[in-house]
Design an enzyme around this catalytic site. Sequence first.
Site, mmCIF file in Angstrom:
data_model
loop_
_atom_site.group_PDB
_atom_site.id
_atom_site.type_symbol
_atom_site.label_atom_id
_atom_site.label_comp_id
_atom_site.label_asym_id
_atom_site.label_seq_id
_atom_site.Cartn_x
_atom_site.Cartn_y
_atom_site.Cartn_z
ATOM 1 C CG LEU A 189 -86.715 -123.349 -7.459
ATOM 2 C CD1 LEU A 189 -86.632 -123.796 -8.913
ATOM 3 C CD2 LEU A 189 -86.914 -124.550 -6.549
ATOM 4 C CG ASP A 190 -81.570 -122.608 -2.062
ATOM 5 O OD1 ASP A 190 -82.315 -121.659 -1.728
ATOM 6 O OD2 ASP A 190 -81.239 -123.522 -1.289
#
Length: 322
Positions: free
Chosen positions: A69-70
Amino acid sequence: MIVQRKRLIKAEAEANPYYGKEPRKRSVEELIENGVVIIDKPSGPTSHQVSAWVKEILEIPKAGHGGTLDPSVTGVLPIALQNATKAIGFLHSAGKEYVCVMRLHGNVDEEKIRETCSQFVGKIRQIPPKEAAVKRVEREREIYHLNILEIKGRDVLFIVGCEGGTYIRVLCEDIGKKLGCGAHMHELRRTKSGFFDESSAFTLHDLLDAYIFWKEDGDEEIKNIIRPMEDLLRHLPCIIIRDSAVDAICHGADVAIPGILQVDTGIEKGTTVAIKTLKGEGVAIGKALMNTRQIMEKDTGIAVDVTRVLMKKGTYPPMWKR
């Protein structure tokens, strides 16, 4: 997308109670060695940093996350502990679900927004963004559903279910191009990863508190947070083997027909399958060399090419000849 399968019985046998253990009956120490925690990732840190914090909290040498996930993205982030890192990579192919705020770069009629978004359900083509640590070549992904929850001005709130490896940032940009005004992903939260959803997720503070309570008072509430490694395999079709076949597979043998007791429907040649004991323990992961019907009908032959052994050698006694 979660596929519903039936379990077919090929042969009858009983599990030996003196070897192995049902995953849910493992001790806290065993779960820390062969478990997974679902962290509700906050905005800010990278997925790698969250994994590092989990290692620090549980005082273990190894942990790995399932599906990056960013930093700005929040939500469901599975973290495999120690031996379970052998299985975490197979979660990447599992379906995902996200809630997203897409910001349009111009004013567009609401009906047109809804009609355009509906065109992205099904098979789509994407090129990974520049930020992605993968080769930037066009790839096909599937959008299972895309439901608009609210439209407020230029902000579109929607929930999307998709194949693993789908880039929501790119999806928003492609929708914007189709609308003719441009768009970008403004906010994103992952709500599901395979069988794991927000109800499965805990904060890092929850994990830390539970670990301290267990270390200091023996409180086993932490068992509600650390799940068995086998939960990482729930999206895979399953083959159940005899106790007598377990140790051979742990030593690198492939799965032969005589060692199989049960098999899930829907297996085709080349399908990735989970190999388990009668107690539900994960033994290995492999590629099917036969489909479900062939496995059920044949008496001899190799049914699965084992590609990853999960169980430690010696968990079950050797009952095979070299």
